[in-house]
Design an enzyme around this catalytic site. Structure first.
Site, PDB file in Angstrom:
ATOM      1  N   GLY A 166     -27.455  12.591 -18.283  1.00  0.00           N
ATOM      2  CA  GLY A 166     -28.163  11.861 -17.250  1.00  0.00           C
ATOM      3  C   GLY A 166     -28.517  10.436 -17.606  1.00  0.00           C
ATOM      4  O   GLY A 166     -28.761   9.608 -16.724  1.00  0.00           O
ATOM      5  N   ASP A 167     -28.536  10.118 -18.896  1.00  0.00           N
ATOM      6  CA  ASP A 167     -28.805   8.752 -19.355  1.00  0.00           C
ATOM      7  C   ASP A 167     -28.081   8.548 -20.677  1.00  0.00           C
ATOM      8  O   ASP A 167     -28.696   8.284 -21.717  1.00  0.00           O
ATOM      9  CB  ASP A 167     -30.309   8.514 -19.510  1.00  0.00           C
ATOM     10  CG  ASP A 167     -30.650   7.045 -19.736  1.00  0.00           C
ATOM     11  OD1 ASP A 167     -29.798   6.185 -19.439  1.00  0.00           O
ATOM     12  OD2 ASP A 167     -31.769   6.759 -20.204  1.00  0.00           O
ATOM     13  N   ALA A 168     -26.764   8.689 -20.625  1.00  0.00           N
ATOM     14  CA  ALA A 168     -25.935   8.706 -21.832  1.00  0.00           C
ATOM     15  C   ALA A 168     -25.693   7.297 -22.372  1.00  0.00           C
ATOM     16  O   ALA A 168     -24.565   6.820 -22.479  1.00  0.00           O
ATOM     17  CB  ALA A 168     -24.600   9.398 -21.541  1.00  0.00           C
ATOM     18  N   CYS A 169     -26.792   6.632 -22.724  1.00  0.00           N
ATOM     19  CA  CYS A 169     -26.732   5.298 -23.301  1.00  0.00           C
ATOM     20  C   CYS A 169     -26.767   5.397 -24.826  1.00  0.00           C
ATOM     21  O   CYS A 169     -27.293   6.355 -25.380  1.00  0.00           O
ATOM     22  CB  CYS A 169     -27.902   4.454 -22.806  1.00  0.00           C
ATOM     23  SG  CYS A 169     -27.909   4.180 -21.015  1.00  0.00           S
ATOM     24  N   ASN A 172     -29.733   6.510 -26.856  1.00  0.00           N
ATOM     25  CA  ASN A 172     -30.114   7.915 -26.691  1.00  0.00           C
ATOM     26  C   ASN A 172     -29.200   8.871 -27.443  1.00  0.00           C
ATOM     27  O   ASN A 172     -29.321  10.091 -27.291  1.00  0.00           O
ATOM     28  CB  ASN A 172     -30.125   8.287 -25.213  1.00  0.00           C
ATOM     29  CG  ASN A 172     -31.230   7.589 -24.456  1.00  0.00           C
ATOM     30  OD1 ASN A 172     -32.216   7.158 -25.040  1.00  0.00           O
ATOM     31  ND2 ASN A 172     -31.073   7.460 -23.148  1.00  0.00           N
TER      32      ASN A 172
END
Length: 244
Positions: A166-169, A172
């Site tokens: 969902g926030d694969a930055c 992270n």
């Protein structure tokens, strides 16, 4: 919090602290539901074999809540040196492939809810321009949202629901700096069943923005060397409209 060191990196609305190998996220009453959702996702992922943190403690009261988790070993992806980028990109591709192969996830993040979130952020004029490209800043957020809405029927016609981060930055995702293997995924508040391209698009743009790297090794390791550019662009544009 006495004895705890504040952590100032990241985009979280919570206050984050570290003491030794334990992190604490704290929020006021308005953020309890969101933090509780993150707790549940951390607990679920910890039972799957995908590397990440584990829940140490949860405290909830009328004043808010505190989530305590173990620290993930290694270093965040955005701190890796250029010589490590290809190997780390391949490792990232493999771990996202494994994540997307999981079953039995109780959390969902349907496209309709993500688009609705973007509509709300745009309506409140809360889009953060720092999350937009130079080209996107030339347009009104409502015009960017119009592009999303126009492409939505195509994306819905080819949806591939999987377990997504969902926030694969890169901040992270933690890596072992020696082996370049992924040591853990963090910030799981958006984890749930969603289209695989919602993760792939963020990872690809992060490789470009943070590393100036060719995404081909990442996509090949993931098993999708010929990724759909329309879906990559759709989710790349939708994501910055959902933070605000």
């Amino acid at each position: 919090m006495k004895g705890w060191e504040p952590v100032t990196v990241g985009e979280s609305d919570t206050s984050v602290y570290r003491r030794g190998e334990v992190f604490a996220k704290c929020c006021g009453p308005a953020g309890v539901l969101e933090l509780r959702d993150e707790r549940d996702r951390v607990e679920w992922l910890a039972g799957t074999g995908i590397p990440g943190a584990t829940v140490v403690d949860w405290v909830e009261s009328a004043d808010g809540a505190r989530l305590m988790t173990t620290a993930v070993p290694g270093v965040p992806g955005d701190s890796l040196p250029p010589a490590a980028h290809v190997g780390a990109a391949e490792s990232l591709g493999r771990v996202l492939r494994d994540l997307h192969s999981l079953t039995g996830c109780p959390f969902e993040r349907p496209l309709s809810s993500v688009v609705a979130l973007g509509e709300d952020v745009v309506r409140r004029n809360a889009v953060n321009p720092a999350f937009l490209t130079d080209e996107w800043r030339k347009l009104k957020p409502s015009e960017l949202l119009d592009q999303v809405v126009a492409e939505r029927p195509y994306v819905e016609s080819v949806l591939e629901p999987v377990v997504c981060h969902g926030d694969a930055c890169l901040p992270n995702v933690f890596f072992d700096p020696a082996t370049l293997e992924v040591t853990g995924l963090i910030d799981l508040g958006r984890l749930g069943i969603a289209d695989r391209y919602s993760d792939l698009a963020l990872a690809v743009i992060q490789l470009h923005d943070e590393w100036s790297a060719d995404p081909a090794p990442f996509l090949s390791a993931y098993g999708l060397p010929d990724a759909d550019p329309r879906r990559l662009e759709f989710f790349r544009l939708l994501d910055p409209l959902t933070w605000g």
